[in-house]
Each structure stands twice: as C-alpha cells, then as structure tokens.
Design a protein around this motif. Sequence first.
Motif, PDB file in Angstrom:
ATOM      1  N   LEU A  32     -16.505 -34.416 -14.569  1.00  9.01           N
ATOM      2  CA  LEU A  32     -15.332 -33.547 -14.661  1.00  9.01           C
ATOM      3  C   LEU A  32     -14.107 -34.355 -15.064  1.00  9.01           C
ATOM      4  O   LEU A  32     -13.308 -33.931 -15.898  1.00  9.01           O
ATOM      5  CB  LEU A  32     -15.073 -32.858 -13.317  1.00  9.01           C
ATOM      6  CG  LEU A  32     -15.822 -31.562 -13.034  1.00  9.01           C
ATOM      7  CD1 LEU A  32     -15.555 -31.115 -11.603  1.00  9.01           C
ATOM      8  CD2 LEU A  32     -15.403 -30.479 -14.001  1.00  9.01           C
ATOM      9  N   ASN A  33     -13.961 -35.506 -14.456  1.00  2.58           N
ATOM     10  CA  ASN A  33     -12.905 -36.468 -14.782  1.00  2.58           C
ATOM     11  C   ASN A  33     -13.398 -37.823 -14.303  1.00  2.58           C
ATOM     12  O   ASN A  33     -14.571 -37.970 -13.932  1.00  2.58           O
ATOM     13  CB  ASN A  33     -11.563 -36.075 -14.133  1.00  2.58           C
ATOM     14  CG  ASN A  33     -11.695 -35.737 -12.665  1.00  2.58           C
ATOM     15  OD1 ASN A  33     -12.163 -36.548 -11.875  1.00  2.58           O
ATOM     16  ND2 ASN A  33     -11.298 -34.539 -12.291  1.00  2.58           N
ATOM     17  N   ASP A  34     -12.522 -38.804 -14.312  1.00  5.35           N
ATOM     18  CA  ASP A  34     -12.951 -40.151 -13.919  1.00  5.35           C
ATOM     19  C   ASP A  34     -13.315 -40.250 -12.439  1.00  5.35           C
ATOM     20  O   ASP A  34     -13.966 -41.229 -12.038  1.00  5.35           O
ATOM     21  CB  ASP A  34     -11.850 -41.160 -14.235  1.00  5.35           C
ATOM     22  CG  ASP A  34     -11.716 -41.422 -15.722  1.00  5.35           C
ATOM     23  OD1 ASP A  34     -12.738 -41.316 -16.421  1.00  5.35           O
ATOM     24  OD2 ASP A  34     -10.600 -41.712 -16.184  1.00  5.35           O
ATOM     25  N   GLU A  35     -12.924 -39.278 -11.637  1.00  5.67           N
ATOM     26  CA  GLU A  35     -13.149 -39.359 -10.196  1.00  5.67           C
ATOM     27  C   GLU A  35     -14.134 -38.323  -9.681  1.00  5.67           C
ATOM     28  O   GLU A  35     -14.642 -38.471  -8.567  1.00  5.67           O
ATOM     29  CB  GLU A  35     -11.819 -39.203  -9.446  1.00  5.67           C
ATOM     30  CG  GLU A  35     -10.803 -40.293  -9.769  1.00  5.67           C
ATOM     31  CD  GLU A  35      -9.483 -40.069  -9.074  1.00  5.67           C
ATOM     32  OE1 GLU A  35      -9.365 -39.039  -8.374  1.00  5.67           O
ATOM     33  OE2 GLU A  35      -8.576 -40.902  -9.241  1.00  5.67           O
ATOM     34  N   ASN A  36     -14.395 -37.275 -10.428  1.00 11.25           N
ATOM     35  CA  ASN A  36     -15.255 -36.200  -9.959  1.00 11.25           C
ATOM     36  C   ASN A  36     -16.339 -35.885 -10.980  1.00 11.25           C
ATOM     37  O   ASN A  36     -16.135 -36.039 -12.180  1.00 11.25           O
ATOM     38  CB  ASN A  36     -14.446 -34.929  -9.680  1.00 11.25           C
ATOM     39  CG  ASN A  36     -13.360 -35.147  -8.637  1.00 11.25           C
ATOM     40  OD1 ASN A  36     -12.215 -35.410  -8.968  1.00 11.25           O
ATOM     41  ND2 ASN A  36     -13.720 -35.024  -7.383  1.00 11.25           N
ATOM     42  N   PHE A  37     -17.500 -35.407 -10.483  1.00 12.86           N
ATOM     43  CA  PHE A  37     -18.590 -35.013 -11.358  1.00 12.86           C
ATOM     44  C   PHE A  37     -19.404 -33.921 -10.672  1.00 12.86           C
ATOM     45  O   PHE A  37     -19.256 -33.661  -9.459  1.00 12.86           O
ATOM     46  CB  PHE A  37     -19.479 -36.219 -11.726  1.00 12.86           C
ATOM     47  CG  PHE A  37     -20.043 -36.973 -10.543  1.00 12.86           C
ATOM     48  CD1 PHE A  37     -21.299 -36.668 -10.023  1.00 12.86           C
ATOM     49  CD2 PHE A  37     -19.325 -38.005  -9.958  1.00 12.86           C
ATOM     50  CE1 PHE A  37     -21.815 -37.369  -8.948  1.00 12.86           C
ATOM     51  CE2 PHE A  37     -19.829 -38.714  -8.875  1.00 12.86           C
ATOM     52  CZ  PHE A  37     -21.084 -38.400  -8.371  1.00 12.86           C
ATOM     53  N   ILE A  38     -20.270 -33.267 -11.452  1.00 12.27           N
ATOM     54  CA  ILE A  38     -21.108 -32.182 -10.948  1.00 12.27           C
ATOM     55  C   ILE A  38     -22.563 -32.482 -11.313  1.00 12.27           C
ATOM     56  O   ILE A  38     -22.851 -33.221 -12.254  1.00 12.27           O
ATOM     57  CB  ILE A  38     -20.693 -30.815 -11.529  1.00 12.27           C
ATOM     58  CG1 ILE A  38     -20.659 -30.870 -13.059  1.00 12.27           C
ATOM     59  CG2 ILE A  38     -19.357 -30.380 -10.982  1.00 12.27           C
ATOM     60  CD1 ILE A  38     -20.405 -29.542 -13.719  1.00 12.27           C
ATOM     61  N   SER A  39     -23.480 -31.882 -10.549  1.00  7.76           N
ATOM     62  CA  SER A  39     -24.904 -32.060 -10.804  1.00  7.76           C
ATOM     63  C   SER A  39     -25.636 -30.777 -10.460  1.00  7.76           C
ATOM     64  O   SER A  39     -25.157 -29.942  -9.687  1.00  7.76           O
ATOM     65  CB  SER A  39     -25.465 -33.229  -9.979  1.00  7.76           C
ATOM     66  OG  SER A  39     -25.351 -32.957  -8.588  1.00  7.76           O
ATOM     67  N   SER A  40     -26.819 -30.623 -11.051  1.00  8.50           N
ATOM     68  CA  SER A  40     -27.642 -29.438 -10.793  1.00  8.50           C
ATOM     69  C   SER A  40     -29.103 -29.853 -10.793  1.00  8.50           C
ATOM     70  O   SER A  40     -29.469 -30.908 -11.336  1.00  8.50           O
ATOM     71  CB  SER A  40     -27.409 -28.370 -11.868  1.00  8.50           C
ATOM     72  OG  SER A  40     -27.805 -28.855 -13.135  1.00  8.50           O
ATOM     73  N   GLY A  41     -29.967 -28.992 -10.202  1.00  6.08           N
ATOM     74  CA  GLY A  41     -31.374 -29.367 -10.106  1.00  6.08           C
ATOM     75  C   GLY A  41     -32.303 -28.190  -9.894  1.00  6.08           C
ATOM     76  O   GLY A  41     -31.909 -27.020  -9.957  1.00  6.08           O
ATOM     77  N   MET A  42     -33.574 -28.535  -9.636  1.00  4.02           N
ATOM     78  CA  MET A  42     -34.619 -27.533  -9.445  1.00  4.02           C
ATOM     79  C   MET A  42     -34.440 -26.731  -8.168  1.00  4.02           C
ATOM     80  O   MET A  42     -34.958 -25.617  -8.050  1.00  4.02           O
ATOM     81  CB  MET A  42     -35.997 -28.207  -9.422  1.00  4.02           C
ATOM     82  CG  MET A  42     -36.554 -28.539 -10.793  1.00  4.02           C
ATOM     83  SD  MET A  42     -38.265 -29.104 -10.716  1.00  4.02           S
ATOM     84  CE  MET A  42     -39.090 -27.587 -10.260  1.00  4.02           C
ATOM     85  N   ASP A  43     -33.727 -27.284  -7.195  1.00  6.36           N
ATOM     86  CA  ASP A  43     -33.533 -26.582  -5.934  1.00  6.36           C
ATOM     87  C   ASP A  43     -32.497 -25.472  -6.048  1.00  6.36           C
ATOM     88  O   ASP A  43     -32.185 -24.810  -5.054  1.00  6.36           O
ATOM     89  CB  ASP A  43     -33.127 -27.562  -4.831  1.00  6.36           C
ATOM     90  CG  ASP A  43     -31.864 -28.336  -5.165  1.00  6.36           C
ATOM     91  OD1 ASP A  43     -31.334 -28.150  -6.284  1.00  6.36           O
ATOM     92  OD2 ASP A  43     -31.408 -29.131  -4.321  1.00  6.36           O
ATOM     93  N   GLY A  44     -31.944 -25.251  -7.242  1.00  4.58           N
ATOM     94  CA  GLY A  44     -30.996 -24.170  -7.456  1.00  4.58           C
ATOM     95  C   GLY A  44     -29.602 -24.439  -6.967  1.00  4.58           C
ATOM     96  O   GLY A  44     -28.757 -23.533  -6.954  1.00  4.58           O
ATOM     97  N   SER A  45     -29.328 -25.672  -6.589  1.00  4.88           N
ATOM     98  CA  SER A  45     -28.005 -25.999  -6.046  1.00  4.88           C
ATOM     99  C   SER A  45     -27.126 -26.634  -7.119  1.00  4.88           C
ATOM    100  O   SER A  45     -27.600 -27.402  -7.965  1.00  4.88           O
ATOM    101  CB  SER A  45     -28.128 -26.948  -4.852  1.00  4.88           C
ATOM    102  OG  SER A  45     -28.773 -28.144  -5.244  1.00  4.88           O
ATOM    103  N   LEU A  46     -25.855 -26.310  -7.050  1.00  6.58           N
ATOM    104  CA  LEU A  46     -24.831 -26.896  -7.907  1.00  6.58           C
ATOM    105  C   LEU A  46     -23.892 -27.690  -7.006  1.00  6.58           C
ATOM    106  O   LEU A  46     -23.284 -27.123  -6.086  1.00  6.58           O
ATOM    107  CB  LEU A  46     -24.058 -25.799  -8.648  1.00  6.58           C
ATOM    108  CG  LEU A  46     -22.946 -26.240  -9.591  1.00  6.58           C
ATOM    109  CD1 LEU A  46     -23.506 -27.040 -10.756  1.00  6.58           C
ATOM    110  CD2 LEU A  46     -22.172 -25.025 -10.109  1.00  6.58           C
ATOM    111  N   CYS A  47     -23.801 -28.984  -7.244  1.00  2.49           N
ATOM    112  CA  CYS A  47     -23.064 -29.875  -6.347  1.00  2.49           C
ATOM    113  C   CYS A  47     -21.816 -30.430  -7.032  1.00  2.49           C
ATOM    114  O   CYS A  47     -21.843 -30.765  -8.215  1.00  2.49           O
ATOM    115  CB  CYS A  47     -23.951 -31.032  -5.892  1.00  2.49           C
ATOM    116  SG  CYS A  47     -25.398 -30.534  -4.946  1.00  2.49           S
TER     117      CYS A  47
END
Length: 478
Positions: A339-354
């Motif tokens: 998202l920026n130099d300090e934050n990011f997002i991830s996703s996976g098979m478990d259906g969660s967005l972190c």
Amino acid sequence: MSSSFFLKKESKINKKRKTLEVKKAGKLSKKFSNEAKVSSSKDDEEIASDDEYPSGNEAIGNNNNLTFSSDEAEEETPQDKRLRLAKQYLEEIEKQELEKAKDRQLHDQVSQRLQTEYLDSVGKLRKNIAASIYGYDVENVVKLKHKKQHLTLCSLALAPDGQILFSGGKTQYVLKWNLKNNRVVGMFNVEPYNEDINKGVLKRRSHVIAMCISSDMRYLALADNGKTIQIWCPKELKHLKTFHGHRDVVTCLVFRKDTHELYSGSNDRSVKIWSLDEMAYVESLFGHQAGVTGIDALTRERAISSGGPDCSLRIWKITEESQLVYNGHQDRIESVKFLNDENFISSGMDGSLCLWSALKKKSLHTEFLSHGQQANGDANWLTAIACVVNTDLIASGSCDGFIRLWQASDHYRKLKQILKIPVEGFVNSLTFNQEGTRLFAALGQEHRLGRWLRLAEGKNQIVIIDLLRNQTRKDGNK
C-alpha cells in the motif's frame, strides 16, 4: 529783557541730527502709507472675487466653529495627548501584525504546496480516495474479447499513462490494447521463445501467467509457464532477451518503480534480481520454504513476497542483506501488495484479506471470509488483489461473482468494504490506473495456475470499470 546776544547758537552737529531724523520720519510715513494702500487693494480684490456673501448667521457659525476647534486644541491635556498617541501606536501595530499574518499564511500555503508536489513526485504522497467512491458506471462497463485469447485470461500489465494495456492468458499470444478506442493494436507469440520448444521437443504449452511493465515503458517482462523470463520491447513488440536461472516455473514478476531492476519469484522457493540495463542476473534471495506465489516492490530497494504453502510473508532488505518474516494466514497465501512503504495487504486460500504494518509481526486487521463460502463450507479463494499505491483504496477478487472494493480506514488499521461489482468467472488479475478512477480485471473460467475448478458461466474476457467519485458529481457535493 533778554538780548539775542545772550542766546546760544545751535551747534552744527545738532542741526545735522535733526535734519536726519526728519528725513527718516518722512521715509517711514511714506512706507507705511504704501503698505496700507497695498493691503487695502488686496482686501478689495478678495472681496470682489467672492461670488456670494455669507449671511450673518453663517458668519457667526463659522466664527463659533473656529473658536470651538481652537478651544479644543487648547483644552487637550497631557493625559489626553498620551492616550491619543497610544491609540495611534496600537493601530499601527495592528496593521503591521495583519501584514505579517498574511505573509505567514502565504508562506505556509507555498511551503505546503511545495511539500505536496515533492511527495507526489517521489510517490510518497498519501491520499484518502476510497471514501469518495459511491459507485461505478454500470451502463458503460467495457468488455474486451479476442479470438487469440479464447481461453482463461491470467495477467494484465497497464502502461503508466493508462492508455496501453497488455493482456496474457492460457494461450501463447500477448495482446496490446489501445484504451482510447478499445482495440488491439499489436500482438506477439511467446511460444517460439519457449526453451523446451527450442530444444526440439514440445514438453509444455506456453501461456502467460505473469507480466509487468517498467515505469518508462521500455521493457515488458513475462513468465510463459516455464523456468525462463522473456523480455520484450512494448513499443515495437520485439523480443530482446530471455533470462535463465530459475529451476522451476516462474510465477510472479515486478519491476522496482522508476528503475530497470526486475524481481522474480518461482516455485523453486527463490527470489531473483535482474538488471535490464545490463541484461544480466544480479543475485538470488533465499528463505521461503515453499514456492513463491506473489511479489511486489516500490521505489526503495526492497521487495515483498508471499511463500504460498509456507504461510509466510517476507520483506527483503536488499542493501542490508536481511529479511523480515511475517506469519498470519491459516492456509496458502496467494498474493501480496504494497500500500505504501509502511503498510501492505495479503490474501490467500483461507478467504482472508489481511492488512499489515511493516513494524508489526501480526496483521493489524484480518477480514475473514471476505468473499463468502462455497456450498461445501470452504472459503472462496482470493485469487487477486490490487491497490492504488499511497492511498487507502483496495480491490479483491475471487470466484464468488464479485469484485469487492475496500477502504483502509483508521490510519491503515481497519478494512471496510465500500462497493461490490458483479463479474462472471475467476478474477485472475486486477490493476488500477494511477488516479484510481478505473479498474481493470482479467476474468476466466479457471484459476490462472491450474484447473482445479471450472466455472461454466464464467467469461474469458477483460472488464474495464469506471469508478464514480463524489467530486465528479455535477452538484459538487463531497
């Protein structure tokens, strides 16, 4: 009887004095008479030049006014004079302070604008745009199809100016789209550069599962479902180089912003760095315990990657030769984005967005079952995510028939869903333009990496969605 004999004669000196005094007196009398005549003539002229003569009352009033003003000036005491001077001094101070305040305000505005322009030029200006989105243009959704890409679409690469789009899928062709008229302006075949075919044996079928384009649009890198990385010229559509080095299928690619440095991830569990200025391999980064499924980078010499089945995320500090490890997902991690130099997002098979912070090992917020569940109770697999860099706008896709838009609210500590956009099929790739006004999605009947599930109602196509923001309304409300 007095005799004239006894009278004293006046001296000559006294006679001279008297004559001089008489002459002087005569001259003085003449001078005074001349002055009187001149003054009287002037008074006559002044009286004759007046058009109207004041009445008696007016004359009296004027005399009274003159008398009052003179009295007032004479009656001003030293204390009143000090008070008057103090008031004048205070008025001057107020004027000076107002001028200084205006100068300070102007200086602050100029410095704020310069700072904003600088942060924007280096890509560090953070904007909150998600809250302004209230919908999308339903009637003008663009759907792009082509017979050369009749199978599942897997990847998209958007030019920095947002006018050219490259698409790749489970065919050997890459198409170049002109977004002004939504037509194909070029294509090329990646299969002749397949390393297995060059050996004379058809061991695998080429299809483009990952693509990325440099910031200056000089290089286009793609992974053709093999161990190699092909480098093309996006303007002339000419093959430039094929990189060898990975020992398994290359799954993800990304250019470091504003550079020609390429990062690649593979099923061989490594991340490799390539220099396109020298068309050479630079170094390898090891640490993942499973194949790398996603990778991303911004302007700094850092990359972030997802390890798939090892359920870990790693930030690679290349210059420091170190790495940061993050664990949070319960199942395979599919993709990761800065998202920026300090934050990011991830996703996976478990259906969660972190949602993550680089300063904390645990996710700041996790949206479980963000795209719902299947009939058997399993979570819908998040197959693609995208974001507008340095903003709070996020998009996610799955196989549930929707693209969902999210807002990273509360200073990037929470995720809030703001919009659902219906689509048909697997969402295998998502990308925004730089302004965050358009969303591009690559759809297909299958997942980009395999054929574990097939959606018969899915469409193999590109969907372009125009997002509606509050400032674009005619009423101007925000």
